[in-house]
Design a protein around this motif. Structure first.
Motif, PDB file in Angstrom:
ATOM      1  N   TRP A  14       2.909   5.017   4.746  1.00  0.00           N
ATOM      2  CA  TRP A  14       3.214   4.712   3.355  1.00  0.00           C
ATOM      3  C   TRP A  14       1.890   4.021   2.897  1.00  0.00           C
ATOM      4  O   TRP A  14       1.979   2.771   2.958  1.00  0.00           O
ATOM      5  CB  TRP A  14       4.348   4.185   2.981  1.00  0.00           C
TER       6      TRP A  14
ATOM      7  N   ARG B 169       0.665   3.278   0.074  1.00  0.00           N
ATOM      8  CA  ARG B 169       0.520   2.477  -1.147  1.00  0.00           C
ATOM      9  C   ARG B 169       1.627   1.318  -0.757  1.00  0.00           C
ATOM     10  O   ARG B 169       1.579   0.434  -1.562  1.00  0.00           O
ATOM     11  CB  ARG B 169       1.271   3.499  -2.240  1.00  0.00           C
ATOM     12  N   PHE B 170       2.541   1.632  -0.130  1.00  0.00           N
ATOM     13  CA  PHE B 170       3.214   0.143   0.295  1.00  0.00           C
ATOM     14  C   PHE B 170       2.296  -0.826   1.066  1.00  0.00           C
ATOM     15  O   PHE B 170       2.623  -1.969   0.856  1.00  0.00           O
ATOM     16  CB  PHE B 170       4.450   0.661   1.185  1.00  0.00           C
TER      17      PHE B 170
ATOM     18  N   LEU C 127       0.399  -2.501  -1.893  1.00  0.00           N
ATOM     19  CA  LEU C 127       1.408  -3.549  -2.427  1.00  0.00           C
ATOM     20  C   LEU C 127       1.549  -4.689  -1.999  1.00  0.00           C
ATOM     21  O   LEU C 127       1.389  -5.887  -2.372  1.00  0.00           O
ATOM     22  CB  LEU C 127       2.840  -2.755  -2.579  1.00  0.00           C
TER      23      LEU C 127
ATOM     24  N   ASP D  35       0.369  -1.756  -8.635  1.00  0.00           N
ATOM     25  CA  ASP D  35       0.669  -1.188  -7.369  1.00  0.00           C
ATOM     26  C   ASP D  35       2.113  -1.074  -6.843  1.00  0.00           C
ATOM     27  O   ASP D  35       2.494  -0.133  -5.993  1.00  0.00           O
ATOM     28  CB  ASP D  35       0.026  -2.219  -6.212  1.00  0.00           C
TER      29      ASP D  35
ATOM     30  N   ASN E  80       3.104   1.976  -8.595  1.00  0.00           N
ATOM     31  CA  ASN E  80       2.487   3.294  -7.605  1.00  0.00           C
ATOM     32  C   ASN E  80       3.587   3.771  -6.601  1.00  0.00           C
ATOM     33  O   ASN E  80       3.426   4.822  -6.118  1.00  0.00           O
ATOM     34  CB  ASN E  80       1.157   2.983  -7.365  1.00  0.00           C
ATOM     35  N   CYS E  81       3.982   2.692  -6.045  1.00  0.00           N
ATOM     36  CA  CYS E  81       5.039   2.846  -4.724  1.00  0.00           C
ATOM     37  C   CYS E  81       6.208   3.893  -5.202  1.00  0.00           C
ATOM     38  O   CYS E  81       6.689   4.543  -4.530  1.00  0.00           O
ATOM     39  CB  CYS E  81       5.185   1.612  -4.264  1.00  0.00           C
TER      40      CYS E  81
ATOM     41  N   TYR F 144       9.445   8.924  -0.571  1.00  0.00           N
ATOM     42  CA  TYR F 144       9.325   7.799   0.384  1.00  0.00           C
ATOM     43  C   TYR F 144      10.722   6.840   0.178  1.00  0.00           C
ATOM     44  O   TYR F 144      11.468   7.245  -1.013  1.00  0.00           O
ATOM     45  CB  TYR F 144       8.130   6.806  -0.028  1.00  0.00           C
TER      46      TYR F 144
ATOM     47  N   LEU G  79      12.765   4.485  -1.584  1.00  0.00           N
ATOM     48  CA  LEU G  79      12.271   3.588  -2.975  1.00  0.00           C
ATOM     49  C   LEU G  79      13.284   2.856  -3.256  1.00  0.00           C
ATOM     50  O   LEU G  79      13.420   1.900  -3.983  1.00  0.00           O
ATOM     51  CB  LEU G  79      11.978   4.532  -4.013  1.00  0.00           C
TER      52      LEU G  79
END
Length: 458
Positions: A62, A64-65, A68, A97, A100-101, A107, A109
């Protein structure tokens, strides 16, 4: 003893994302400790990325995580707690950011949904405060709120429309669906603040299609009230009076039905009543002044004058009321709708008074234009110096036929005009109500409620 950075990673491995809060009022001590550690080690952005990647959060898949977390660490390292302006870029980059996650539903969330909600409650007021000083800072008006709206809008658009999927009870919804109405309300609130209420149209149009909840009434009551309030204001801006009244009145009734009275409840009732009052007058539903005064003596005093001149059929008094309250009405975007929609109701009441006090007592059903012309001249009164032409030049006794025909066409008055005879003829009756139907019933009949909103009442 583990360092603050190690404590952060440990908490994230345990799925405790609350440690990523940038709200210094809630997480300031932890952020300060991280700042001390990162600055002492002079950690570069590249090193931060490597440290995060080595943790292999969620199997390292992941990205994007990871972005972040790096964004949060950059914020901790460089934030200036004494300067909102200096730290704003760090906050808004982090917020984007975080958003975006949430764009990809594949994923996990759930934990981030609560963090996004809390962060939004922190970021939106921050953006609003910055925008208040746009001239001092040399930025564009509404620059920061517009940026925030683009972030929230992207998240709203990422919520897929429900087609063949069955609806679910609110408690069984995924986290992103649970905050759908929250997202909608925050986004529409921003659109109103930045004078872009027309942007609400697309949001209102798509909310039902994106929602997976079985019934609208399952959403948190606070969000239901806010949604109806904003929808009512949107309809009022578009001069859709029956739709506006229905939504604003529903919101107010939900608030009035609460048993525990608090300052926040009073503020919310005032917010709704500020628009429900003029809408109700336009809709032919005049509220009790005593009820309004319990919420706000200011609104009761302001609108008691308008209610009086409307009932009297007093065009001159109406113009004077608009002129006196013009600044407030412009601020709340109410001036145009009142200026356009209310005169015909005032003329209705004026003609009604003439028929009730002159025509019916004579046992007649014929109304000479001359009689109405005299009443209109008396109602409009003399022009007042200093008033705008929008008040002084619109209304004239020469418009009598137009007034009567408009009332008849809107089904607000039962009669027939004979221009050659300069005469209007009604049914023979001793009851003036037979000639003048109830305003709200005729408005609803001519302008029915938007069927797309029926899901709100299910």
């Amino acid at each position: 003893m583990a360092t603050t950075l190690e404590q952060l990673f440990q908490q994230l491995h345990q799925n405790n994302v609350s440690v990523l809060s940038v709200d210094l009022g809630k997480n300031g001590r932890f952020v300060a400790s991280l700042q001390q550690h990162l600055q002492a080690n002079n950690t570069t952005p590249g090193q931060l990325e490597t440290l995060v990647e080595n943790q292999a959060f969620h199997g390292g898949s992941w990205s994007r995580f990871n972005i972040l977390i790096v964004s949060f660490l950059k914020y901790c390292k460089d934030v200036n707690p004494w300067s909102l302006w200096e730290s704003s870029d760090l906050v808004f980059n982090y917020y984007q950011d975080l958003s975006n996650c949430l764009l990809n539903d594949s994923y996990p969330l759930e934990n981030l949904v609560g963090l996004f909600k809390d962060t939004s409650d922190y970021v939106i007021p921050l953006a609003s405060r910055l925008d208040q000083h746009y001239q001092t800072m040399g930025t564009k008006q509404y620059q920061f709120l517009t940026h925030v709206s683009s972030i929230i809008s992207k998240l709203f658009n990422s919520t897929k429309a429900r087609f063949d999927e069955p609806a679910k009870p609110f408690g069984e919804l995924p986290g992103k669906q649970k905050i759908l109405l929250y997202i909608v309300n925050r986004l529409n609130n921003i659109y109103f603040k930045i004078d872009s209420a027309s942007s609400c149209s697309n949001i209102f149009k798509n909310t039902k299609h994106k929602s997976m909840v079985e019934r609208f009434s399952e959403y948190p009551a606070r969000e239901q009230v806010e949604y109806r309030y904003l929808l009512g204001r949107y309809y009022l801006l578009n001069h859709r009076i029956s739709d506006s009244f229905h939504q604003l009145n529903s919101a107010f009734q939900m608030l009035a039905g609460q048993t525990t009275v608090s300052p926040q409840l009073q503020r919310n009732m005032y917010r709704v009543l500020k628009y429900l009052l003029p809408t109700g007058i336009l809709f032919g539903k005049v509220p009790a002044t005593a009820m309004v005064a319990r919420v706000s003596t200011e609104l009761a005093q302001m609108y008691s004058g308008l209610i009086r001149v409307v009932k009297e059929g007093n065009i001159g008094g109406f113009n004077q009321w608009l002129f006196t309250n013009e600044r407030l009405l412009r601020r709340d975007k109410l001036l145009l709708v009142l200026l356009e929609k209310l005169p015909i109701l005032i003329y209705r009441n004026l003609v009604r008074r003439v028929i009730a006090t002159v025509v019916i007592p004579q046992g007649s059903n014929k109304i000479p234009y001359q009689l109405i012309e005299h009443a209109v001249r008396f109602s409009t009164g003399p022009s007042h110096a200093g008033m705008s032409p929008i008040y002084n030049t619109i209304h004239s006794s020469g418009n009598v036929e137009n007034i009567l025909v408009t009332l008849i066409n809107l089904s607000l008055f039962r009669g027939n005009c004979f221009p050659l005879n300069r005469m209007c003829v009604t049914m023979k009756t001793n009851n003036v109500n037979d000639i003048f139907p109830r305003v709200n019933e005729k408005i609803v009949a001519k302008f029915p409620l938007n069927n797309d909103d029926s899901w709100l009442d299910e």
